[in-house]
Design an enzyme around this catalytic site. Structure first.
Site, PDB file in Angstrom:
ATOM      1  N   ARG A   1      13.994  43.685   6.562  1.00 35.26           N
ATOM      2  CA  ARG A   1      14.193  43.941   7.994  1.00 35.26           C
ATOM      3  C   ARG A   1      15.636  44.302   8.347  1.00 35.26           C
ATOM      4  O   ARG A   1      15.860  45.261   9.082  1.00 35.26           O
ATOM      5  CB  ARG A   1      13.681  42.750   8.803  1.00 35.26           C
ATOM      6  CG  ARG A   1      12.140  42.681   8.819  1.00 35.26           C
ATOM      7  CD  ARG A   1      11.641  41.413   9.455  1.00 35.26           C
ATOM      8  NE  ARG A   1      12.248  40.265   8.782  1.00 35.26           N
ATOM      9  CZ  ARG A   1      12.272  39.051   9.286  1.00 35.26           C
ATOM     10  NH1 ARG A   1      11.774  38.818  10.481  1.00 35.26           N
ATOM     11  NH2 ARG A   1      12.803  38.065   8.602  1.00 35.26           N
TER      12      ARG A   1
ATOM     13  N   ASN B   1       8.176  40.930  10.630  1.00 35.80           N
ATOM     14  CA  ASN B   1       7.377  40.540   9.475  1.00 35.80           C
ATOM     15  C   ASN B   1       6.034  40.072   9.969  1.00 35.80           C
ATOM     16  O   ASN B   1       5.969  39.296  10.910  1.00 35.80           O
ATOM     17  CB  ASN B   1       8.021  39.323   8.803  1.00 35.80           C
ATOM     18  CG  ASN B   1       8.814  39.706   7.590  1.00 35.80           C
ATOM     19  OD1 ASN B   1       8.690  40.799   7.078  1.00 35.80           O
ATOM     20  ND2 ASN B   1       9.627  38.771   7.132  1.00 35.80           N
TER      21      ASN B   1
END
Ligand code: ZN
Ligand code: ZN
Ligand code: FE
Length: 753
Positions: free
Chosen positions: A20, A38
Site C-alpha cells: 500500500r 487491504n
C-alpha cells in the site's frame, strides 16, 4: 481525456510486503487521487484516472512492485464516479471472498540489519526490529485481514515514534504490523537452569554459556531451537543425548557461510539462497565426509542457515565480541520427532534444567526451518518445506471451483487445501506415529482452514487402511472422502508442478506405501494415459519379515533380499546377531508369517547399506541409504538389474546384482559397491524409462519419491538425460518425499477422478 473512477483489485502476495505505501508513492508521483486498502480479496485501489494515467499507473505497479510481493492478477473495473481530494491509504475492509494470501515469515532485511548495528539508532541491538520488507508474518497471524490487531503483536501498544512510522506512508515501517522498538515492543530475558530470571544483558549471559560449552534453548521466529557450539564435541554429544538422537544430522547457524569454506563447497547459487530472506537451511556439500562428524556424521552434506532474525544477528554479534566465531548447532527445540516447541511455558516445563533465552512475542503458528539443496543444474530440491515458503500457494492448472482437502501421508506429513487454481501446502507436520504430531496436524488444520476461510466438503486420503492421517480426516466429517494410492500421489505431485495432465511415464522410488494389491510398494513404474493410471513395472517382491519393524532392523530386509545367497547372508550376520534371531526371521519368511511383500527400492537400499556399512540397525529414517550415498563416487562401472516381462508387467530382478555385490564385498570394495549400485538404478531409469516412453508413446517421465532426495542419484539422472530427447521432471516446489504427496492427492482428484 475523460477521467473515470476505476477500481483496481490486485491479487497475489500483496499484504505485509509494503504494497500500500508503494501504491501511495506512485499515486502521488503521478498526481493520482483516490484510495487504497487491504481486503481479504486483495489490495483494492479506487482512483480517478484517465486512460493515459491508468496505463502508466498499472505499468509502474507491475514494474516497481516491492521486492517481496508477487502479483498474480490485476482486475480493472469502472465504478460510479467518486470525488477524491488526495490519495489515501484507508483502513482494511472486511470482505469474505477468499482469494487472499498471507505473507511468509521473512528473514531480516539489510536496512533493519543496519538499524540494529547502528549505535545511534533507537533500535540499536533491538531483537524485534522489522519493517514492511522483513519480519514475522504467518507465525504471528491469528486471522485475516493481516492487521496488527489480529496478530500476537496486539498486546503491545505502539509508542509515539513507532506509531508515527506505522502511520507514515513514506516510512519503511508504514503498516509494518509487527513494528516495535525497545520502548514499546517485546523483549527478551533468560530463565536460568536454576530458575533465576535475568533481564539485564540476557545476551551476555547466554553467549557466555554457549562459549563455555553449554546446551541452551533459544526462542526464535517459528519455535524454539536447541543450541550449542557446533565445534564443541562434548556439547554436541550432550545435545544428542537430550534429543535422544545418536546420529541424526543437526543444522548449524553461522553469520557468514564463507567462514566454513575450508570444510564445505560453496557455489554462488547456494550462497545466494543462504543469504536470501527466505533463509532456509541449505545442505552444503562437505569437502570430506569426516568433517562435521559430530554435527552431521557419516553423510556428505551439512545443513547451514544464516542468523535470520535480528535476535540471531545480535547473538552472533555478541559471540564475535567475545572472539568466538564457531557456528552454532540450531536444531528444532523438541524431543526426538515431536513438533517444535513454540510456547514459553512448554519450553520451561520440558527443559527444566536449561538456560533458556525467552521472549514475549507469542508464536501463533509454529513453523520449522525449511531444508533444501541445489542439484547440479541449480534447481531447488526441498527436503522440508516450511518457514519462508508456507503459506505460499502453488499454482496448478485447474478451473475446479470447490475447495478440496488432502490429508497427505503419515511420515513427514503435510496436508493441503485446494481453492480455485491453487494449492496451499501446510508447514511440515512430521511423523503422525507420534501423538503430539497428530495434535499438531489437527490444530494446524483448524488454523489454516479458518485463516483462509477454506470450506472443503471433499477430502482425499492415502489408500493405506491404517494411516492416522486418513482416520483423523474421516473424523472431520467431510461429505465425501476419496483415497489415492501413495505412489500415484507422488507421481501426480510432479505432474501438478509441471502442468502435465496426461500421457506420461511415472517412476516412484520410495520407502513404503500401501499398494493396490495390498502389498508394500515403493519401486514402481506407471503410465498415465487417457485419464487412466496403470502400473507397468516394479521391483520383484521380497518379504519384509516383521512388517514395519524392518525400517529400523534393516538386517531383516538384508536377510530377505539375500535369500538366494543365504549362506553368505547368514555368515555375514552371525558375527553381529544371535543365531536364534536369524533363524526365527528366516522361519517367518519361509512360513509367510507377518512378512508382507514389498517392491520398495528404499528397502533394497536398506539391504545394500547393511552390506556396505555393516550397520544392522537404522539409526534414523533412511540413515543407511544416506551413508552409502556419501560413499558413492563417479565411475562408469555399474551393476545391472534384470528386466523380465511377466504377463502385462515388467518385473525388475536383482539376481546378478546380488552376486556381484557379494563379490565386490569379498574384495573389500565398499565404495565401489555403493557407486555401482547407484549407477544400476540410473541405468534402470534410463533403459526401462526410455523403453516405456517409446512403448506407450509418452511425452516424458515424472520421477518422485523419497529415493530422489539422494543427490548422487538425482544428479546422475540429470546428467544421463541431459542430451536425451526424453523430458524428465522432478519435484521442485514440494519435497519428493512424503511431504509432497498431499499436492499429488489433490491433482489426482482433479485430473483423473
Ligand atoms: Zn526490514
Ligand atoms: Zn516503539
Ligand atoms: Fe512415499
Amino acid at each position: 481525456m475523460s477521467i473515470k473512477t476505476k477500481r483496481i483489485t490486485i491479487n497475489g502476495i500483496v499484504q505485509g510486503v509494503g504494497f500500500r505505501p508503494f501504491i501511495y508513492r506512485i499515486a502521488n508521483d503521478l498526481g493520482v487521487k483516490g484510495t487504497v486498502l487491504n481486503s481479504s480479496i486483495g489490495v483494492i485501489i479506487e482512483a480517478n484516472l484517465d486512460d493515459e494515467n491508468l496505463e502508466k499507473f498499472i505499468e509502474l505497479i507491475k514494474e516497481k512492485k516491492p521486492a517481496n510481493s508477487e502479483i498474480t492478477s490485476i482486475k480493472i473495473e469502472d465504478i460510479e464516479y467518486k470525488d477524491f481530494n488526495d490519495f489515501r491509504i484507508i483502513e482494511s475492509s472486511k470482505n469474505d471472498i477468499t482469494t487472499v494470501s498471507i505473507p511468509v515469515d521473512l528473514g531480516i532485511c539489510k536496512d533493519c540489519i543496519n538499524d540494529i548495528f547502528d549505535t545511534e539508532n533507537p533500535r540499536f541491538l533491538y531483537p524485534f526490529t522489522n519493517c514492511t520488507n522483513c519480519g514475522p508474518r504467518f507465525s504471528i497471524i491469528e486471522k485475516l485481514p493481516y492487521d496488527r490487531k489480529y496478530t500476537t503483536m496486539r498486546k503491545f501498544k505502539m509508542c509515539k515514534r513507532c506509531k508515527n512510522e506505522y502511520e507514515n506512508p513514506l516510512d519503511r515501517r508504514f503498516h509494518a504490523q509487527p513494528n516495535a522498538c525497545p520502548v514499546c515492543g517485546p523483549y527478551i530475558w533468560v530463565k536460568t537452569s536454576t530458575n533465576k530470571i535475568i533481564e539485564k544483558e540476557p545476551f551476555d549471559y547466554i553467549t557466555q554459556k554457549i562459549i563455555s560449552g553449554e546446551v541452551v534453548l533459544i526462542k526464535g521466529l517459528g519455535g524454539f531451537h536447541i543450541a550449542c557450539d557446533a565445534f564443541n564435541e562434548k556439547a554436541v554429544l550432550e545435545l544428542r543425548e537430550i534429543k535422544r538422537r545418536d546420529f541424526k544430522p543437526f543444522a548449524i547457524m553461522i553469520d557468514e557461510v564463507e567462514k566454513l569454506s575450508k570444510w564445505i563447497i560453496i557455489t554462488e547459487e547456494e550462497k545466494k539462497l543462504f543469504y536470501s530472506q527466505k533463509s532456509p537451511i541449505v545442505m552444503f556439500r562437505k569437502k570430506n565426509i569426516n568433517y562435521f562428524k559430530y554435527v552431521a556424521p557419516l553423510i556428505d552434506s551439512v545443513g547451514i542457515m544464516m542468523p535470520y532474525t535480528p535476535l540471531h544477528q545480535i547473538l552472533f554479534k555478541k559471540l564475535k565480541e567475545r572472539n568466538f566465531s564457531n557456528p552454532l548447532v540450531m536444531t528444532s527445540g523438541n524431543f526426538k520427532d515431536e513438533p517444535i516447541i513454540k510456547d514459553n511455558e512448554e519450553a520451561i516445563k520440558s527443559f527444566k534444567n536449561f538456560d533458556i533465552l525467552l521472549h514475549n512475542r507469542d508464536i501463533k503458528n509454529r513453523i520449522d526451518d525449511s531444508v533444501l539443496f541445489l542439484d547440479n543444474k541449480k534447481n531447488i530440491r526441498f527436503i522440508r518445506r516450511a518457514r519462508g515458503f508456507v503459506p505460499e500457494f502453488i499454482k496448478i492448472n485447474s478451473n475446479y471451483n470447490d475447495f478440496i482437502f488432502a490429508a497427505g501421508g503419515d511420515i513427514k506429513n503435510t496436508f493441503a487445501f485446494y481453492r480455485k487454481g491453487e494449492v496451499l501446502l501446510s508447514q511440515h507436520i512430521g511423523d503422525l506415529e507420534i501423538k503430539e504430531n497428530r495434535d499438531f496436524f489437527i490444530s494446524s488444520y483448524n488454523n489454516i482452514k479458518r485463516l483462509f476461510s477454506f470450506k472443503p466438503e471433499i477430502a482425499i486420503i492415502d489408500m493405506h487402511p491404517n494411516y492416522y492421517s486418513s482416520n483423523i480426516t474421516k473424523s472431520f466429517e467431510f461429505k465425501k472422502v476419496y483415497s489415492v494410492q501413495h505412489h500415484i500421489s507422488h507421481i501426480f505431485s510432479v505432474m501438478a508442478e509441471n502442468n502435465i495432465k496426461d500421457n506420461v511415464i511415472g517412476i516412484a522410488f520410495d520407502g513404503t506405501g500401501y499398494g493396490n494389491d495390498g502389498n508394500v510398494w515403493g519401486g514402481e513404474f506407471f503410465v498415465v494415459k487417457n485419464k487412466n493410471v496403470k502400473r507397468i513395472a516394479h521391483f520383484e517382491y521380497i518379504p519384509l519379515p516383521g512388517g514395519d519393524i524392518v525400517t529400523k532392523e534393516t538386517w531383516r530386509t538384508f536377510l530377505s533380499f539375500l535369500l538366494p545367497e543365504i549362506d553368505f547372508a547368514i555368515d555375514f550376520l552371525k558375527k553381529k546377531i544371535e543365531k536364534e534371531k536369524i533363524e526365527i526371521v528366516l522361519n517367518m519368511i519361509k512360513q509367510k508369517i507377518n512378512s508382507p511383500l514389498s517392491s520398495s527400492l528404499g528397502r533394497i537400499f536398506d539391504a545394500v547399506s547393511v552390506i556396505v556399512t555393516g550397520d544392522i540397525i537404522s539409526e534414523f529414517e533412511a540413515s543407511g541409504p544416506m551413508k552409502i550415498e556419501a560413499l558413492a563416487y563417479k565411475t562408469p562401472e555399474s551393476y545391472e538389474f534384470e528386466i523380465e516381462k511377466n504377463e502385462e508387467i515388467y518385473i525388475i530382478k536383482s539376481n546378478s546384482l546380488r552376486k556381484e555385490i557379494i563379490n565386490d564385498y569379498k574384495n573389500n570394495k565398499k565404495e565401489l559397491i555403493s557407486s555401482k549400485f547407484h549407477n544400476a538404478i540410473v541405468k534402470l531409469i534410463r533403459d526401462l524409462g526410455t523403453k516405456l516412453v517409446k512403448e506407450y508413446e509418452a511425452n516424458g517421465i515424472c520421477l518422485s519419491g523419497g529415493v530422489f532426495q539422494n543427490r548422487y542419484l538425482l544428479n546422475s539422472i540429470l546428467n544421463e538425460f541431459e542430451k536425451s530427447k526424453i523430458k524428465i521432471y522432478f519435484n521442485q516446489k514440494v519435497p519428493a518425499n512424503d511431504g509432497g504427496i498431499s499436492l499429488g492427492q489433490i491433482y489426482y482428484f482433479l485430473t483423473i477422478m
